[in-house]
Design a protein around this motif. Structure first.
Motif, PDB file in Angstrom:
ATOM      1  N   PRO A  82       0.845  -1.189   0.061  1.00  0.00           N
ATOM      2  CA  PRO A  82       0.101   0.116   0.063  1.00  0.00           C
ATOM      3  C   PRO A  82       0.695   1.342   0.032  1.00  0.00           C
ATOM      4  CG  PRO A  82      -0.245  -1.157   2.105  1.00  0.00           C
ATOM      5  CD  PRO A  82       0.373  -2.089   1.251  1.00  0.00           C
ATOM      6  N   ALA A  83       2.102   1.186   0.494  1.00  0.00           N
ATOM      7  CA  ALA A  83       2.982   2.640   0.563  1.00  0.00           C
ATOM      8  C   ALA A  83       3.273   2.743  -0.818  1.00  0.00           C
ATOM      9  CB  ALA A  83       4.257   2.102   1.414  1.00  0.00           C
ATOM     10  N   LEU A  84       3.721   1.872  -1.547  1.00  0.00           N
ATOM     11  CA  LEU A  84       3.782   1.891  -3.231  1.00  0.00           C
ATOM     12  C   LEU A  84       2.611   2.533  -3.720  1.00  0.00           C
ATOM     13  CD1 LEU A  84       6.377  -1.050  -3.731  1.00  0.00           C
ATOM     14  CD2 LEU A  84       6.955   1.155  -3.612  1.00  0.00           C
ATOM     15  N   ASP A  85       1.651   1.799  -3.594  1.00  0.00           N
ATOM     16  CA  ASP A  85       0.294   2.034  -4.281  1.00  0.00           C
ATOM     17  C   ASP A  85       0.019   3.512  -3.921  1.00  0.00           C
ATOM     18  OD1 ASP A  85      -2.301   1.858  -5.487  1.00  0.00           O
ATOM     19  OD2 ASP A  85      -3.188   1.402  -3.586  1.00  0.00           O
ATOM     20  N   PHE A  86       0.103   4.076  -2.787  1.00  0.00           N
ATOM     21  CA  PHE A  86      -0.040   5.386  -2.347  1.00  0.00           C
ATOM     22  C   PHE A  86       0.989   6.165  -3.129  1.00  0.00           C
ATOM     23  CE2 PHE A  86       1.286   9.181   0.625  1.00  0.00           C
ATOM     24  CZ  PHE A  86      -0.016   9.539   0.564  1.00  0.00           C
ATOM     25  N   LEU A  87       2.380   6.151  -3.292  1.00  0.00           N
ATOM     26  CA  LEU A  87       3.122   6.807  -4.085  1.00  0.00           C
ATOM     27  C   LEU A  87       2.596   7.150  -5.484  1.00  0.00           C
ATOM     28  CD1 LEU A  87       6.498   5.726  -2.453  1.00  0.00           C
ATOM     29  CD2 LEU A  87       5.373   7.890  -1.949  1.00  0.00           C
ATOM     30  N   LEU A  88       2.259   5.760  -6.074  1.00  0.00           N
ATOM     31  CA  LEU A  88       1.733   5.669  -7.408  1.00  0.00           C
ATOM     32  C   LEU A  88       0.647   6.632  -7.639  1.00  0.00           C
ATOM     33  CD1 LEU A  88       2.510   2.273  -8.209  1.00  0.00           C
ATOM     34  CD2 LEU A  88       3.522   4.122  -9.052  1.00  0.00           C
ATOM     35  N   THR A  89      -0.177   6.557  -6.602  1.00  0.00           N
ATOM     36  CA  THR A  89      -1.590   7.416  -6.752  1.00  0.00           C
ATOM     37  C   THR A  89      -1.283   9.023  -6.627  1.00  0.00           C
ATOM     38  OG1 THR A  89      -2.956   5.683  -5.592  1.00  0.00           O
ATOM     39  CG2 THR A  89      -3.822   7.867  -5.711  1.00  0.00           C
ATOM     40  N   ILE A  90      -0.609   9.299  -5.839  1.00  0.00           N
ATOM     41  CA  ILE A  90      -0.046  10.908  -5.513  1.00  0.00           C
ATOM     42  C   ILE A  90       0.574  11.333  -6.820  1.00  0.00           C
ATOM     43  CG2 ILE A  90       1.375  12.303  -4.221  1.00  0.00           C
ATOM     44  CD1 ILE A  90      -1.274  11.479  -2.900  1.00  0.00           C
ATOM     45  N   SER A  91       1.459  10.417  -7.517  1.00  0.00           N
ATOM     46  CA  SER A  91       2.140  10.748  -8.732  1.00  0.00           C
ATOM     47  C   SER A  91       1.419  10.759 -10.072  1.00  0.00           C
ATOM     48  CB  SER A  91       3.539  10.148  -8.693  1.00  0.00           C
ATOM     49  OG  SER A  91       3.515   8.785  -8.820  1.00  0.00           O
ATOM     50  N   SER A  92       0.026  10.181  -9.936  1.00  0.00           N
ATOM     51  CA  SER A  92      -0.651   9.745 -11.034  1.00  0.00           C
ATOM     52  C   SER A  92      -0.886  11.063 -11.890  1.00  0.00           C
ATOM     53  CB  SER A  92      -1.899   9.138 -10.694  1.00  0.00           C
ATOM     54  OG  SER A  92      -2.608   9.745 -10.014  1.00  0.00           O
ATOM     55  N   SER A  93      -1.302  10.808 -12.815  1.00  0.00           N
ATOM     56  CA  SER A  93      -1.635  12.006 -13.968  1.00  0.00           C
ATOM     57  C   SER A  93      -2.953  12.762 -13.510  1.00  0.00           C
ATOM     58  CB  SER A  93      -1.876  11.262 -15.183  1.00  0.00           C
ATOM     59  OG  SER A  93      -2.850  10.657 -15.428  1.00  0.00           O
ATOM     60  N   ARG A  94      -3.818  12.128 -12.772  1.00  0.00           N
ATOM     61  CA  ARG A  94      -4.790  12.639 -12.484  1.00  0.00           C
ATOM     62  C   ARG A  94      -4.944  13.606 -11.240  1.00  0.00           C
ATOM     63  NH1 ARG A  94      -7.544  10.288  -8.056  1.00  0.00           N
ATOM     64  NH2 ARG A  94      -6.844   8.382  -6.995  1.00  0.00           N
TER      65      ARG A  94
END
Length: 268
Positions: free
Chosen positions: A228-240
């Protein structure tokens, strides 16, 4: 999510399977996990010498290695060694309380049941507690899989129940930590799947607390928190959200990250 009918069927299967639960202690690992709960409940400490001596004297985990490791060696604090973790004791506590009530009721009724934390009601309580947590793992697992892949998850959950080691740790050796470990991870993943939709600070705090439970049951399971830590980082850096102002992006990132880390630390 499971329908009421599906849940009712699963509960019926579980209740019918309860006579298969082996309510006993026989290995040093089980003794270590059980001793945390018994010592905290009756002695209000984490000094395990009397627990180890009891099980050794009653030929439950009686071996030269057990005596040398747990009744001769000491920690730097002068106490007996315990390689187990406290998480199982936390999860078993409600069941142990029920076992204590049963033992006291039977003793008051004149039956030969010792109110000492070791007698059969206490051991049975822990064993059935693990069986319950194993069953809860299956239910949570089906719910998580259904959330990801659809309605066919029910059959897969039944296969996991009948065809993986969780069957052994629910019914043959329940006082080990494995059923509790599976439940803690299943709960953590279930919370993650809900929290990741919005990543609020409140949700992240709940995820952090559940992660602390995971680590307290089995230390190596703490590596599940990486996902989930990686998932959170990916979400924060996502294009949306990348086009939003820097201040807002930082706020969206820092608040849940701080809440999750603080809740994990406090819980652990």
């Amino acid at each position: 999510m499971l329908s009421r009918r599906e849940l009712a069927v699963l509960v019926l299967l579980f209740v019918c399977s309860l006579p298969a639960v082996t309510a006993r202690l026989y290995s040093s690992d089980e003794v270590e996990y059980f001793s945390y709960l018994r010592s905290l409940w009756f002695d209000h400490d984490v000094s395990f010498e009397n627990e180890y001596q009891y099980f050794y004297d009653h030929q439950i985990a009686q071996s030269p290695d057990f005596h040398q490791t747990f009744l001769e060696l000491t920690t730097p604090a002068g106490r007996r060694i315990n390689y187990a973790t406290i998480g199982c004791a936390i999860l078993w506590a409600p069941f142990y309380a029920a076992g204590d009530a049963v033992a006291r009721g039977a003793h008051a009724a004149g039956r030969d049941v010792a109110v000492n934390g070791y007698s059969q009601p206490y051991v049975s309580a822990v064993a059935y507690g693990s069986a319950f947590y194993g069953f809860a793992t299956i239910v949570l697992g089906i719910g998580a899989a259904r959330r990801l892949v659809g309605t066919r998850a029910l059959g897969s959950g039944l296969i996991v129940w009948a065809g993986t080691p969780i069957l052994f740790y629910m019914y043959i050796a329940p006082p080990f930590s494995h059923a509790c470990s599976a439940f803690a991870v299943a709960l953590f993943v279930t919370i993650w799947l809900h929290v990741r939709e919005t990543w609020t600070a409140r949700g992240a705090a709940l995820l952090g607390l559940s992660g602390a439970l995971v680590a307290m049951v089995r230390e190596q399971d703490v590596f599940f928190t990486v996902a989930p830590a990686l998932d959170f980082l990916l979400t924060i850096s996502s294009s949306r959200i990348s086009g939003r102002p820097v201040a807002e992006r930082l706020r969206r990132a820092l608040a849940p990250a701080a809440a999750g880390c603080a809740a994990f630390a406090a819980g652990y």
